[in-house]
Structures are given as structure tokens and as C-alpha cells.
Design a protein around this motif. Structure first.
Motif, mmCIF file in Angstrom:
data_model
loop_
_atom_site.group_PDB
_atom_site.id
_atom_site.type_symbol
_atom_site.label_atom_id
_atom_site.label_comp_id
_atom_site.label_asym_id
_atom_site.label_seq_id
_atom_site.Cartn_x
_atom_site.Cartn_y
_atom_site.Cartn_z
ATOM 1 N N ILE A 161 -11.773 -7.131 -5.383
ATOM 2 C CA ILE A 161 -11.863 -5.721 -4.983
ATOM 3 C C ILE A 161 -12.192 -5.605 -3.508
ATOM 4 N N ILE A 162 -13.182 -6.369 -3.057
ATOM 5 C CA ILE A 162 -13.591 -6.302 -1.652
ATOM 6 C C ILE A 162 -12.499 -6.858 -0.747
ATOM 7 N N ALA A 163 -11.915 -7.989 -1.139
ATOM 8 C CA ALA A 163 -10.878 -8.615 -0.311
ATOM 9 C C ALA A 163 -9.669 -7.703 -0.142
ATOM 10 N N TYR A 164 -9.224 -7.093 -1.232
ATOM 11 C CA TYR A 164 -8.068 -6.191 -1.157
ATOM 12 C C TYR A 164 -8.395 -4.972 -0.299
ATOM 13 N N GLY A 165 -9.573 -4.403 -0.515
ATOM 14 C CA GLY A 165 -9.967 -3.229 0.262
ATOM 15 C C GLY A 165 -10.039 -3.507 1.747
ATOM 16 N N LEU A 166 -10.560 -4.674 2.115
ATOM 17 C CA LEU A 166 -10.665 -5.029 3.530
ATOM 18 C C LEU A 166 -9.299 -5.331 4.141
ATOM 19 N N ILE A 179 -3.285 -10.795 -3.221
ATOM 20 C CA ILE A 179 -4.588 -10.541 -3.837
ATOM 21 C C ILE A 179 -4.421 -9.678 -5.078
ATOM 22 N N ALA A 180 -3.580 -8.628 -4.964
ATOM 23 C CA ALA A 180 -3.333 -7.744 -6.109
ATOM 24 C C ALA A 180 -2.676 -8.509 -7.248
ATOM 25 N N LYS A 181 -1.747 -9.380 -6.896
ATOM 26 C CA LYS A 181 -1.033 -10.145 -7.931
ATOM 27 C C LYS A 181 -1.977 -11.121 -8.628
ATOM 28 N N LYS A 182 -2.924 -11.705 -7.881
ATOM 29 C CA LYS A 182 -3.861 -12.672 -8.446
ATOM 30 C C LYS A 182 -5.021 -12.002 -9.189
ATOM 31 N N ALA A 183 -5.117 -10.680 -9.054
ATOM 32 C CA ALA A 183 -6.222 -9.980 -9.712
ATOM 33 C C ALA A 183 -6.092 -10.012 -11.229
ATOM 34 N N GLY A 184 -4.897 -10.313 -11.721
ATOM 35 C CA GLY A 184 -4.708 -10.466 -13.157
ATOM 36 C C GLY A 184 -4.090 -9.239 -13.811
ATOM 37 N N GLN A 185 -4.040 -9.283 -15.136
ATOM 38 C CA GLN A 185 -3.460 -8.186 -15.922
ATOM 39 C C GLN A 185 -4.484 -7.070 -16.068
ATOM 40 N N ILE A 186 -4.541 -6.217 -15.061
ATOM 41 C CA ILE A 186 -5.538 -5.153 -15.031
ATOM 42 C C ILE A 186 -4.852 -3.814 -14.790
ATOM 43 N N ASP A 187 -5.622 -2.741 -14.943
ATOM 44 C CA ASP A 187 -5.143 -1.390 -14.654
ATOM 45 C C ASP A 187 -5.051 -1.240 -13.135
ATOM 46 N N MET A 188 -3.829 -1.185 -12.609
ATOM 47 C CA MET A 188 -3.651 -1.177 -11.167
ATOM 48 C C MET A 188 -4.044 0.157 -10.513
ATOM 49 N N PHE A 189 -3.958 1.249 -11.252
ATOM 50 C CA PHE A 189 -4.430 2.516 -10.697
ATOM 51 C C PHE A 189 -5.939 2.463 -10.494
ATOM 52 N N SER A 190 -6.637 1.899 -11.475
ATOM 53 C CA SER A 190 -8.077 1.710 -11.345
ATOM 54 C C SER A 190 -8.388 0.782 -10.180
ATOM 55 N N SER A 240 -10.461 1.338 -2.879
ATOM 56 C CA SER A 240 -10.517 2.345 -1.813
ATOM 57 C C SER A 240 -11.945 2.668 -1.392
ATOM 58 N N LEU A 241 -12.921 2.236 -2.180
ATOM 59 C CA LEU A 241 -14.321 2.416 -1.793
ATOM 60 C C LEU A 241 -14.723 1.506 -0.639
ATOM 61 N N VAL A 242 -13.984 0.414 -0.454
ATOM 62 C CA VAL A 242 -14.366 -0.607 0.528
ATOM 63 C C VAL A 242 -14.050 -0.216 1.976
ATOM 64 N N PRO A 243 -12.838 0.227 2.315
ATOM 65 C CA PRO A 243 -12.471 0.446 3.719
ATOM 66 C C PRO A 243 -13.315 1.469 4.488
ATOM 67 N N PRO A 244 -13.757 2.594 3.876
ATOM 68 C CA PRO A 244 -14.472 3.587 4.686
ATOM 69 C C PRO A 244 -15.711 3.052 5.397
#
Length: 294
Positions: free
Chosen positions: A61-66, A159-170, A176-180
Motif C-alpha cells: 500500500i505504501i509503496a504503490y502510494g509513493l 506493485i499492483a500486480k504483485k499485491a495479489g488477488q485483492i479488491d483493486m478499487f479498495s 491514495s491515503l499515502v501521497p498527500p
């Protein structure tokens, strides 16, 4: 790829083409780093209070956001603020397709096809043509920022692809909490603090509209669908759909902003587009030739 997924991928890249015009208009009203932070702040809030955290580790989550939010979009917004056109930016950023394929080869062992390698060489030749003109026009720094941004977009795709079988909208909402946080801190240090405060005290229709478009259609819907497609299909199949982004970006830049591209920029863009076309359709071309020869 099913027709439904082809339609969704095309819709996403159409929105992303318009995204560059929204950025160009937005940075005229709001400091670029602060605008980027607002984009992701509103993409996360209030939805994050109603959407369950994705079933992946905090590091992803942090890596993708950054990578996507703070670095890729921070560089893109700043480059456009420094004078890069929406049209040219939409072309240069699509190098992410080849960065994605290259990183997927190293990290995921997805071996690129020969025509994909040739397509990448052709596309980077187009970037060299464009870069020579930007250097002559003293625009090499913002142009380089776009290339680095494209690299980090490629990294975020993996990073998104390696995150696994997850809800991508979530996943998009929570990342999106990370970049601000880093964007607001950097904005306060390097950008006009009065202009930052004016965003709240004297909001403009254009600035507010840009934030809404960037936060919801471009971020929540766009990256949610994009990451879902990356989860279902090989990166080498999904990423090249971004070749349509420059078409929508250049068209909207011309119709809405009245932008034009120099002859050398058009040549460089055409070379990049040729490389992308080979990357997407090379397999079919060689397959047809093989069938005819047998």
C-alpha cells in the motif's frame, strides 16, 4: 482479452487522455504539488471510511502510494507547471508501457516477445528525437521529469500486480491515503504558501473542477479498473493499451487548450506510437505471416 475488458481499457485511457488537460488547467489555479496532494486526498476521503482495507500487506500500500501518487504524478504535475504541454506529456508518459514490460521481465519473469523488444527500441528512439528538441528549447528538465515519472508508473503497475488477488478499487482508495502526506509537506516547503492558502479561501471553478475530475474519474475509476485488468491479464497485454492515451490527450489538448505540436515533436511522437503499435499488434502480424507461409 474479452470484449468487455477491451472496452473498459479503452474507456480508462480516454479518461486519462482528458486527464492531461485537467492537469494543465488545474496547475494554473493551484500549485502543482499541492494539487497532486488534493487529488489523492479527495480520492481517499470519505470513501476510505466505507471501504474495507484491501487484503494485502502495508508495504504494498505504501509503496504503490509513493511510486504512483507522490513520485509519478508529482513529477508530471510539476513538469506541466514548468511548461510542458498536455499533448506532449500524454505522449511521453506512455513509455510506462515499456518500463512495465521490462520490470515484469526482471521481477515477474514475464519474458517479452521479440517484437516487444523491437517496439521498445523504436519508442525510445522517438523519445530521443523529442528530447533533442526539448534540450534545444531549454525544456530538458521537465521533459526528463516526465520520463522518470513514466518509470515510476511502470514500477507501480508491477506493485499492483504483485499485491495479489485483492479488491483493486479498495487498493486504489487506501493507497491514495499515502501521497498527500509527503506532497503537502513538500508543497509547503517549496511552493507559494499564499497560493496554497488561496486554494481554500478563494477557490475557483476551474481549480475545483480539476480536483474533482482528477480524484474520481481519473483516479478512483481509472486506476481501479486498470489494476483490475492487470490482475486478470499479463502486463504485456494490458499496459500497451496506454498507446491510446496520446490520441485522446493530443485531441483534447487541441480542442480545449488550442495546443499544437512542432514538426519534430510530431515526428518523435509518431515514432513512439509506431513502437507501441508494434508492441500491441506484432504478435498478430507475425502469426498471420507464419500461417501464410505454411
Amino acid at each position: 482479452m474479452p470484449a468487455r475488458d477491451v472496452f473498459l481499457a479503452t474507456l480508462v485511457v480516454a479518461i486519462w487522455g482528458l486527464n492531461f488537460v485537467a492537469i494543465k488547467l488545474g496547475v494554473q489555479e493551484v500549485p502543482p504539488l499541492f494539487l497532486t496532494g488534493l487529488r489523492f486526498l479527495f480520492a481517499a476521503i470519505p470513501l476510505v471510511f466505507f471501504v474495507k482495507k484491501p487484503a494485502t500487506n502495508l508495504r504494498s500500500i505504501i509503496a504503490y502510494g509513493l511510486c504512483l501518487g507522490a513520485i509519478q504524478f508529482g513529477l508530471l504535475f510539476f513538469a506541466i507547471k514548468l511548461g510542458m504541454s498536455a499533448s506532449l506529456s500524454s505522449v511521453a508518459m506512455q513509455l510506462q508501457a515499456f518500463f512495465t514490460i521490462g520490470i515484469a521481465f526482471v521481477v515477474l519473469k514475464e519474458v517479452p516477445k521479440p517484437w516487444q523488444i523491437v517496439g521498445a527500441i523504436i519508442a525510445f528512439l522517438g523519445i530521443a528525437i523529442m528530447g533533442s528538441e526539448q534540450a534545444a528549447n531549454a525544456q530538458l528538465v521537465p521533459f526528463t521529469m516526465l520520463i522518470i515519472g513514466a518509470l515510476f508508473w511502470g514500477i507501480s503497475n508491477i506493485i499492483a500486480k504483485k499485491a495479489g488477488q485483492i479488491d483493486m478499487f479498495s487498493f486504489v482508495i487506501w493507497t491514495s491515503l499515502v501521497p498527500p502526506i509527503p506532497l503537502f509537506a513538500m508543497s509547503w516547503l517549496v511552493e507559494d504558501q499564499t497560493a496554497i492558502l488561496n486554494t481554500f479561501t478563494n477557490p475557483t471553478l476551474i481549480g475545483t473542477g480539476a480536483i474533482i475530475f482528477l480524484a474520481y474519474p481519473a483516479t478512483i475509476f481509472g486506476f481501479g479498473i486498470w489494476n483490475q485488468l492487470l490482475k486478470k491479464h499479463p502486463a504485456s497485454l494490458v499496459a500497451p493499451f496506454s498507446l491510446l492515451v496520446p490520441i485522446f490527450g493530443i485531441l483534447s489538448g487541441f480542442l480545449i487548450l488550442g495546443e499544437t505540436m512542432s514538426p519534430l515533436a510530431i515526428i518523435g511522437g509518431a515514432v513512439i506510437f509506431a513502437g507501441l503499435l508494434l508492441n500491441v499488434f506484432g504478435g498478430r502480424i507475425f502469426a498471420r505471416r507464419a500461417n501464410k507461409s505454411t
